[in-house]
Design an enzyme around this catalytic site. Structure first.
Site, PDB file in Angstrom:
ATOM      1  N   GLY A   1     -30.617  51.482  50.575  1.00 44.10           N
ATOM      2  CA  GLY A   1     -30.130  50.286  49.898  1.00 44.10           C
ATOM      3  C   GLY A   1     -30.414  50.368  48.415  1.00 44.10           C
ATOM      4  O   GLY A   1     -31.197  51.201  47.940  1.00 44.10           O
ATOM      5  N   THR A   2     -29.774  49.489  47.680  1.00 43.49           N
ATOM      6  CA  THR A   2     -29.916  49.467  46.227  1.00 43.49           C
ATOM      7  C   THR A   2     -29.345  48.150  45.710  1.00 43.49           C
ATOM      8  O   THR A   2     -28.790  47.357  46.465  1.00 43.49           O
ATOM      9  CB  THR A   2     -29.178  50.658  45.591  1.00 43.49           C
ATOM     10  OG1 THR A   2     -29.412  50.652  44.192  1.00 43.49           O
ATOM     11  CG2 THR A   2     -27.680  50.554  45.831  1.00 43.49           C
TER      12      THR A   2
END
Length: 300
Positions: free
Chosen positions: A49-50
Site C-alpha cells: 500500500g501507499t
C-alpha cells in the site's frame, strides 16, 4: 552508411514503441500452462500500500507521496522516492509494485527521449500518457501492477493524467492513488480550489498525505512534495509524516476556555433589583412569576 554496406546492417523500425520486453506469449512458464493462470496460482500474494496524490491548480501541478515501501507486514524501505522524474517538465507518482513502476518509467523516459530527437520537441503530457497506456495494455493479465499520475506542463498549460496498467487513461484535476487515498480524498475534497495560492497548495498536499499516513498502516515515513511549474519541476520538501501530523493537530486544537465565573460575571445590579422586588412585595401579595400560595390564604 559504411557500416550498413560492410555488415549488411539495417536499422530497426523506430516508429513504434520498443520496450524490449517479451511479448505477451513469450514468458518463460511451464509448457501447457496459461501465463495468467500460472501467475494467479504460483505468484506471490503480498499486500502492499501507499499514499500518492496530485492535483492541478492555477500555478502548476502539485505531486505528493509518502516514502514507506511495504511488503506485507514488512517495511522494506522507509525512505523510498515514489515520485519519479521523466524529464524537466514531467514527473509521475508511483503506486503498485515498485519494480514494475521503476521499469516502465525507464521505458517511458527512453521512448520520450527518442521521440524528442526525431521530432525536435518534447511530446505533450497527453501524448506521454497515451504512449504509456498503450505499452502497458499489451501485458494485461500478466499480474502487472502500475498505477501512476502523470504531472506535467506543456504548451496547453498544467496537465494531469491517471494511467493504470490495464490501459486505463483518465484526465482530471485531482487524483489520489493507493491504500491511503480515501483519507487523502477527504482532505482534498474539503480544501481544494483551483485558484489557491502556492503556499495554500503546499499546505493542502502535506495535510492530506499526513492524515492518510496516520490512518493507513501501509503508509508512513516522510512526505515528499513536488511542484511542476512552467519552468520545470522542483522538489519542494521532505517532511517527517509523524511530526507533520502532530503540528497539524496542534493548530487544530481549540484554545483553553477561561473560568465561567471570570468569563461571565453576574452583574451587581441584578442582585439589587431582586432584593428591591422582594422588599416591595408584601406578605399577602403575589407577583406574576411567583407560584407560591399567598400568606393570607387558608389551605382546605
Amino acid at each position: 552508411m559504411a557500416l550498413q554496406d560492410m555488415c549488411k546492417w539495417q536499422s530497426p523500425d523506430t516508429q513504434g514503441p520498443s520496450p524490449h520486453l517479451p511479448r505477451a506469449g513469450g514468458w518463460a512458464v511451464p509448457r501447457g500452462c496459461d501465463p495468467q493462470t500460472f501467475l494467479q496460482i504460483h505468484g506471490p500474494r503480498l499486500a502492499h500500500g501507499t499514499t500518492t496524490l496530485a492535483f492541478r491548480f492555477r500555478h502548476g501541478v502539485i505531486a505528493a507521496a509518502d516514502t514507506r515501501s511495504s511488503c506485507g507486514s514488512y517495511v522494506a524501505c522507509p525512505a523510498s522516492c515514489k515520485v519519479i522524474p521523466v524529464h524537466q517538465h514531467l514527473l509521475g507518482t508511483t503506486s503498485g509494485t515498485s519494480a514494475d513502476c521503476a521499469t516502465w518509467y525507464r521505458v517511458l523516459q527512453r521512448e520520450l527521449r527518442l521521440r524528442e530527437l526525431r521530432e525536435g520537441q518534447l511530446p505533450s503530457v497527453a501524448s506521454a500518457a497515451k504512449l504509456l497506456s498503450a505499452m502497458m495494455s499489451r501485458y494485461r493479465g500478466l499480474d502487472l501492477c502500475v498505477a501512476t499520475a502523470l504531472c506535467g506542463w506543456d504548451r496547453s498549460g498544467p496537465m494531469l493524467f491517471y494511467v493504470y496498467s490495464d490501459g486505463t487513461r483518465l484526465q482530471a484535476d485531482i487524483f489520489s492513488v493507493g491504500s491511503g487515498s480515501p483519507y487523502a480524498y477527504g482532505v482534498l475534497d474539503r480544501g481544494y480550489r483551483y485558484d489557491m495560492s502556492t503556499q495554500e497548495a503546499y499546505a493542502l498536499a502535506r495535510c492530506a498525505v499526513a492524515h492518510a499516513t496516520h490512518r493507513d498502516a501501509y503508509s508512513g515515513g516522510s512526505v515528499d512534495l513536488f511542484h511542476v511549474r512552467e519552468s520545470g519541476w522542483e522538489h519542494v520538501s521532505r517532511s517527517d509524516a509523524c511530526v507533520l501530523y502532530m503540528e497539524l493537530q496542534k493548530l487544530l486544537e481549540p484554545e483553553p476556555e477561561e473560568d465561567a465565573s471570570h468569563a461571565h460575571p453576574e452583574p451587581a445590579t441584578a442582585h439589587r433589583a431582586a432584593e428591591d422586588r422582594e422588599l416591595s412585595v408584601g406578605p399577602g401579595e403575589m407577583t406574576p412569576g411567583d407560584s407560591r400560595m399567598p400568606a393570607g390564604t387558608e389551605t382546605v
